[in-house]
Design a protein around this motif. Structure first.
Motif, mmCIF file in Angstrom:
data_model
loop_
_atom_site.group_PDB
_atom_site.id
_atom_site.type_symbol
_atom_site.label_atom_id
_atom_site.label_comp_id
_atom_site.label_asym_id
_atom_site.label_seq_id
_atom_site.Cartn_x
_atom_site.Cartn_y
_atom_site.Cartn_z
ATOM 1 N N ILE A 1 5.922 -3.219 -9.680
ATOM 2 C CA ILE A 1 5.255 -2.006 -9.192
ATOM 3 C C ILE A 1 5.841 -0.769 -9.864
ATOM 4 N N ASP A 2 7.176 -0.699 -9.938
ATOM 5 C CA ASP A 2 7.820 0.462 -10.563
ATOM 6 C C ASP A 2 7.355 0.620 -12.013
ATOM 7 N N GLY A 3 7.408 -0.454 -12.771
ATOM 8 C CA GLY A 3 7.044 -0.376 -14.186
ATOM 9 C C GLY A 3 5.589 0.015 -14.404
ATOM 10 N N LEU A 4 4.690 -0.613 -13.666
ATOM 11 C CA LEU A 4 3.272 -0.276 -13.820
ATOM 12 C C LEU A 4 2.982 1.149 -13.348
ATOM 13 N N THR A 5 3.679 1.574 -12.302
ATOM 14 C CA THR A 5 3.463 2.927 -11.788
ATOM 15 C C THR A 5 3.953 3.973 -12.776
ATOM 16 N N ARG B 1 0.826 -1.218 0.000
ATOM 17 C CA ARG B 1 0.000 0.000 0.000
ATOM 18 C C ARG B 1 0.853 1.259 0.000
ATOM 19 N N ILE B 2 1.933 1.271 0.775
ATOM 20 C CA ILE B 2 2.729 2.505 0.832
ATOM 21 C C ILE B 2 3.743 2.599 -0.299
ATOM 22 N N TYR B 3 4.136 1.464 -0.868
ATOM 23 C CA TYR B 3 5.095 1.490 -1.985
ATOM 24 C C TYR B 3 4.410 1.893 -3.283
ATOM 25 N N GLY B 4 3.243 1.370 -3.510
ATOM 26 C CA GLY B 4 2.550 1.615 -4.771
ATOM 27 C C GLY B 4 1.854 2.959 -4.804
ATOM 28 N N PRO B 5 1.373 3.349 -5.975
ATOM 29 C CA PRO B 5 0.735 4.655 -6.147
ATOM 30 C C PRO B 5 -0.720 4.690 -5.720
ATOM 31 N N THR B 6 -1.229 3.600 -5.158
ATOM 32 C CA THR B 6 -2.637 3.549 -4.805
ATOM 33 C C THR B 6 -2.947 4.357 -3.552
ATOM 34 N N ALA B 7 -1.922 4.805 -2.841
ATOM 35 C CA ALA B 7 -2.142 5.572 -1.611
ATOM 36 C C ALA B 7 -2.272 7.065 -1.901
ATOM 37 N N ASP C 1 -1.626 9.104 -18.817
ATOM 38 C CA ASP C 1 -2.927 9.310 -18.181
ATOM 39 C C ASP C 1 -3.977 8.367 -18.764
ATOM 40 N N ARG C 2 -4.651 7.653 -17.893
ATOM 41 C CA ARG C 2 -5.770 6.761 -18.208
ATOM 42 C C ARG C 2 -5.406 5.541 -19.047
ATOM 43 N N LEU C 3 -4.136 5.220 -19.188
ATOM 44 C CA LEU C 3 -3.741 4.006 -19.896
ATOM 45 C C LEU C 3 -3.947 2.785 -19.000
ATOM 46 N N VAL C 4 -3.597 2.954 -17.732
ATOM 47 C CA VAL C 4 -3.774 1.915 -16.718
ATOM 48 C C VAL C 4 -4.443 2.589 -15.527
ATOM 49 N N SER C 5 -5.468 1.972 -14.986
ATOM 50 C CA SER C 5 -6.130 2.556 -13.819
ATOM 51 C C SER C 5 -5.433 2.098 -12.535
ATOM 52 N N ARG C 6 -5.639 2.838 -11.463
ATOM 53 C CA ARG C 6 -5.084 2.442 -10.163
ATOM 54 C C ARG C 6 -5.627 1.068 -9.749
ATOM 55 N N TRP D 1 10.167 10.372 -7.998
ATOM 56 C CA TRP D 1 10.996 9.177 -8.198
ATOM 57 C C TRP D 1 11.318 8.982 -9.676
ATOM 58 N N ILE D 2 10.314 9.072 -10.525
ATOM 59 C CA ILE D 2 10.530 8.868 -11.958
ATOM 60 C C ILE D 2 11.518 9.904 -12.486
#
Length: 194
Positions: free
Chosen positions: A155-159, A83-89, A166-171, A98-99
């Motif tokens: 996680i890094d790649g999907l994030t 939860r804290i690593y990914g962008p869903t928070a 924008d809007r290519l992959v949803s959270r 980071w990027i």
């Protein structure tokens, strides 16, 4: 002006302008101080950017340390780390930094050293949780270190896709795909990670 206030201001400027476009003059103006004061604390723009990046990332690492120090079992710790690593928070600004930091670290050795240290810290934490889970029979994984790297890379790649396109992959898609990938790595079913 206190150093942490200057670093916080630098982080705000970096998020707004990007690492490559941030000048010491921008940070000084935003902080309401002279550029000389910025250079008093930091010998160069590169050192300012590296310290500011490290300062921002340390906030996330404090949350990671709280999870690792909790009495929760390995499965719950892993859920919290995801939860804290990914962008869903809702931390897309941190991910933008980071990027941007990864890209700039190709040209700024001071930044590369900071990013490497912080990146390895996350992977070591995930590895430790997986090792504990394997030792207690919660996870089935022959290579905890490799699994941690693959999980972080997923996680890094999907994030990056989520943040840049924008809007290519949803959270929601990202969270579902991460659960599937992590479950496969650790001998779980995705629902155990929800």
């Amino acid at each position: 002006m206190r150093l942490d206030t200057l670093l916080r201001t630098a982080c705000d400027v970096i998020v707004r302008r990007g690492l490559g476009n941030t000048r010491t003059a921008d940070v000084a103006a935003a902080a309401g101080v002279s550029q000389a004061l910025v250079f008093y604390h930091f010998d160069s723009k590169e050192k300012l950017l590296a310290r500011a990046f490290g300062y921002a990332a340390e906030q996330d690492l404090a949350r990671l340390d709280a999870v690792l120090g909790s009495p929760a079992g390995p499965l719950e710790k892993l859920r919290r780390i995801l939860r804290i690593y990914g962008p869903t928070a809702g931390n897309s600004k941190a991910w933008e930094m980071w990027i941007d930091g990864w890209a700039q670290s190709l040209r700024v050795p001071e930044l590369e050293k900071v990013i490497r240290r912080l990146d390895l810290r996350w992977k070591e934490a995930i590895t430790g949780v997986i090792e504990t889970g394997v030792a207690t029979g919660v996870f089935d994984c022959a290579d905890p270190g490799g699994a941690a790297w693959r999980i972080a890379a997923l996680i890094d790649g999907l994030t990056i896709q989520l943040t840049v396109h924008d809007r290519l992959v949803s959270r929601r898609q990202l969270a579902d795909w991460v659960r599937v990938g992590v479950a496969r790595e650790l001998g779980l079913v995705p629902e155990q990670l929800a």
